[in-house]
Design an enzyme around this catalytic site. Structure first.
Site, PDB file in Angstrom:
ATOM      1  CG  HIS A  98      -1.891  -1.109   1.138  1.00 39.08           C
ATOM      2  ND1 HIS A  98      -2.366  -1.537   0.046  1.00 39.08           N
ATOM      3  CD2 HIS A  98      -2.581  -1.610   2.147  1.00 39.08           C
ATOM      4  CE1 HIS A  98      -3.198  -2.668   0.426  1.00 39.08           C
ATOM      5  NE2 HIS A  98      -3.566  -2.804   1.621  1.00 39.08           N
ATOM      6  CG  HIS A 132      -7.685  -1.286   2.672  1.00 33.98           C
ATOM      7  ND1 HIS A 132      -8.444  -2.171   3.758  1.00 33.98           N
ATOM      8  CD2 HIS A 132      -6.626  -1.900   2.339  1.00 33.98           C
ATOM      9  CE1 HIS A 132      -7.519  -3.290   3.602  1.00 33.98           C
ATOM     10  NE2 HIS A 132      -6.331  -2.942   3.003  1.00 33.98           N
ATOM     11  CD  GLU A 160      -7.868  -4.241  -0.177  1.00 33.64           C
ATOM     12  OE1 GLU A 160      -6.938  -3.891  -0.457  1.00 33.64           O
ATOM     13  OE2 GLU A 160      -7.866  -5.220   0.760  1.00 33.64           O
TER      14      GLU A 160
HETATM   15  C1  GLA Z   1      -4.545  -5.604   2.181  1.00 34.06           C
HETATM   16  C2  GLA Z   1      -3.698  -6.771   2.076  1.00 34.06           C
HETATM   17  C3  GLA Z   1      -3.736  -7.757   3.488  1.00 34.06           C
HETATM   18  C4  GLA Z   1      -3.684  -6.785   4.501  1.00 34.06           C
HETATM   19  C5  GLA Z   1      -4.571  -5.498   4.439  1.00 34.06           C
HETATM   20  C6  GLA Z   1      -4.255  -4.555   5.618  1.00 34.06           C
HETATM   21  O1  GLA Z   1      -5.872  -5.941   1.994  1.00 34.06           O
HETATM   22  O2  GLA Z   1      -3.852  -7.516   1.105  1.00 34.06           O
HETATM   23  O3  GLA Z   1      -2.796  -8.617   3.467  1.00 34.06           O
HETATM   24  O4  GLA Z   1      -2.294  -6.388   4.676  1.00 34.06           O
HETATM   25  O5  GLA Z   1      -4.270  -4.741   3.352  1.00 34.06           O
HETATM   26  O6  GLA Z   1      -4.340  -5.063   6.847  1.00 34.06           O
END
Ligand code: GLA
Length: 350
Positions: free
Chosen positions: A106, A178, A317
């Site tokens: 991210h 998210h 997402e």
């Molecule tokens: C994303 C990732 C997950 C996790 C979340 C945050 O969705 O794919 O593995 O890291 O973010 O907790």
């Protein structure tokens, strides 16, 4: 339709944060803040027209300043993982933060989810436009990226999230939202009985628990990854299947069966008890299904005094496939200098 604005406190640096409450004719409400361009609350009716807040979050800014699980946040400049936290564009190597083992997740420690966004309110459209100028080399990415995120609440109970941007150098642009949904209400602690459908006959397998793709696409057919027919999240999430063992439950990207770059219905989520149903529309090639496996109820008190547990919420997402920058057969997340980045994802409640 209306948009209310309120003070949401100040960041540690003294920036004033504003909360926006969008409402439509049917009583649905969306709360947003310009810290992280975050959706903090989402009130949706059930079959008896009773409203509940269906997204995980915090009660105040203090919570969002930490927000390790990215509740409700705008993710950018790149959502998901980049292997080795580095990549090459036009023969130049760029280095990002290694904020998840050796890899980048991210966009690193200083994601767009931690920025104070400018905003304009468009009452007539019932929308708020958040904008940010992300300088050249921000987070390690090339190019000054001028980006906006527009949240709109429509009269037919849809939250539309539109992203637009332009960069002065070739760069990666792969924004996502998210939000963790729990259609029984965010206090109800589990999404395991939610019924899911995803329009994807293939998914992106990962190499190991670091969740970096191998570059292949595997058929979902005959595996617990298959949501081409509706089934409860609980049905196979703990199946003895290596992909699910790697990630402790669903945390995978689905390669959507789409006709092209037009917006399409790509997933539905239903809570049988409340009768709430959400449709997801996007123009992007992939969606990460994350079942909230890492939420651990570690005593962190969240919205309305609730301590969330593992799988209290699920994320859908929308995005380019993870690590697409390193995989030739994945659609490229590169935004060319001067070209317009434009993509929209809609979460609609029916
Ligand atoms: C994303 C990732 C997950 C996790 C979340 C945050 O969705 O794919 O593995 O890291 O973010 O907790």
């Amino acid at each position: 339709m209306s948009i209310l604005q309120k003070s949401y406190g100040k960041t540690l640096e003294g920036d004033q944060i504003t909360e926006f409450i969008l409402q439509n004719e049917r009583g649905m409400k969306v709360h947003l803040i310009n810290y992280g361009a975050i959706m903090t609350k989402l009130f949706v009716p059930d079959k008896n027209n009773e409203f509940a807040d269906v997204v995980l979050g915090y009660d105040n800014l203090e919570g969002y300043l930490k927000n390790p699980g990215y509740f409700g946040a705008t993710i950018g400049r790149n959502g998901n993982r980049i292997a080795g936290a580095s990549f090459e564009i036009n023969g130049v190597t760029y280095q990002l933060d290694k904020n998840e083992g050796e890899n980048n997740l991210h966009a690193g420690f200083d994601g767009y989810n931690k920025r104070v966004w400018d905003f304009t309110v468009n009452e007539e459209e019932n929308e708020v436009v958040f904008s940010l100028i992300s300088p050249d080399k921000d987070q390690g990415f090339p190019g000054e990226f001028k980006v906006s995120v527009t949240y709109k609440l429509t009269s037919d109970n849809a939250v539309s999230i539109g992203y637009e941007g332009v960069s002065d150098k070739d760069t990666i642009a792969n924004m996502t939202n998210h939000s963790y949904f729990n259609l029984a209400g965010h206090t109800s602690n589990s999404i395991l009985d939610h019924i899911l459908w995803i329009k994807a006959s293939k998914f992106v397998p990962v190499v190991d628990s670091a969740a970096i793709p191998s570059g292949e696409l595997w058929e979902v057919k005959g595996t617990p990854m298959d949501f081409t027919s509706k089934k409860a999240v609980a049905d196979e999430i703990d199946a003895d299947y290596e992909q699910l063992k790697f990630t402790g439950g669903y945390d995978h990207n689905y390669a959507l069966d789409k006709r092209g770059k037009e917006q399409e219905l790509i997933a539905t989520v239903e809570d049988p008890k409340s009768g709430r149903k959400m449709e997801v529309y996007t123009d992007l090639p992939g969606v990460q299904l994350y079942a909230g496996n890492f939420i651990n109820g570690d005593g962190d008190v969240c919205k309305d005094g609730v301590v969330y547990q593992k799988r209290s919420g699920l994320c859908l997402e929308t995005q380019y496939f993870p690590d697409a920058i390193h995989q030739e057969n994945f659609e490229s997340p590169i935004l060319k200098a001067g070209e317009n980045y434009k993509t929209t994802t809609v979460y609609k409640f029916v």
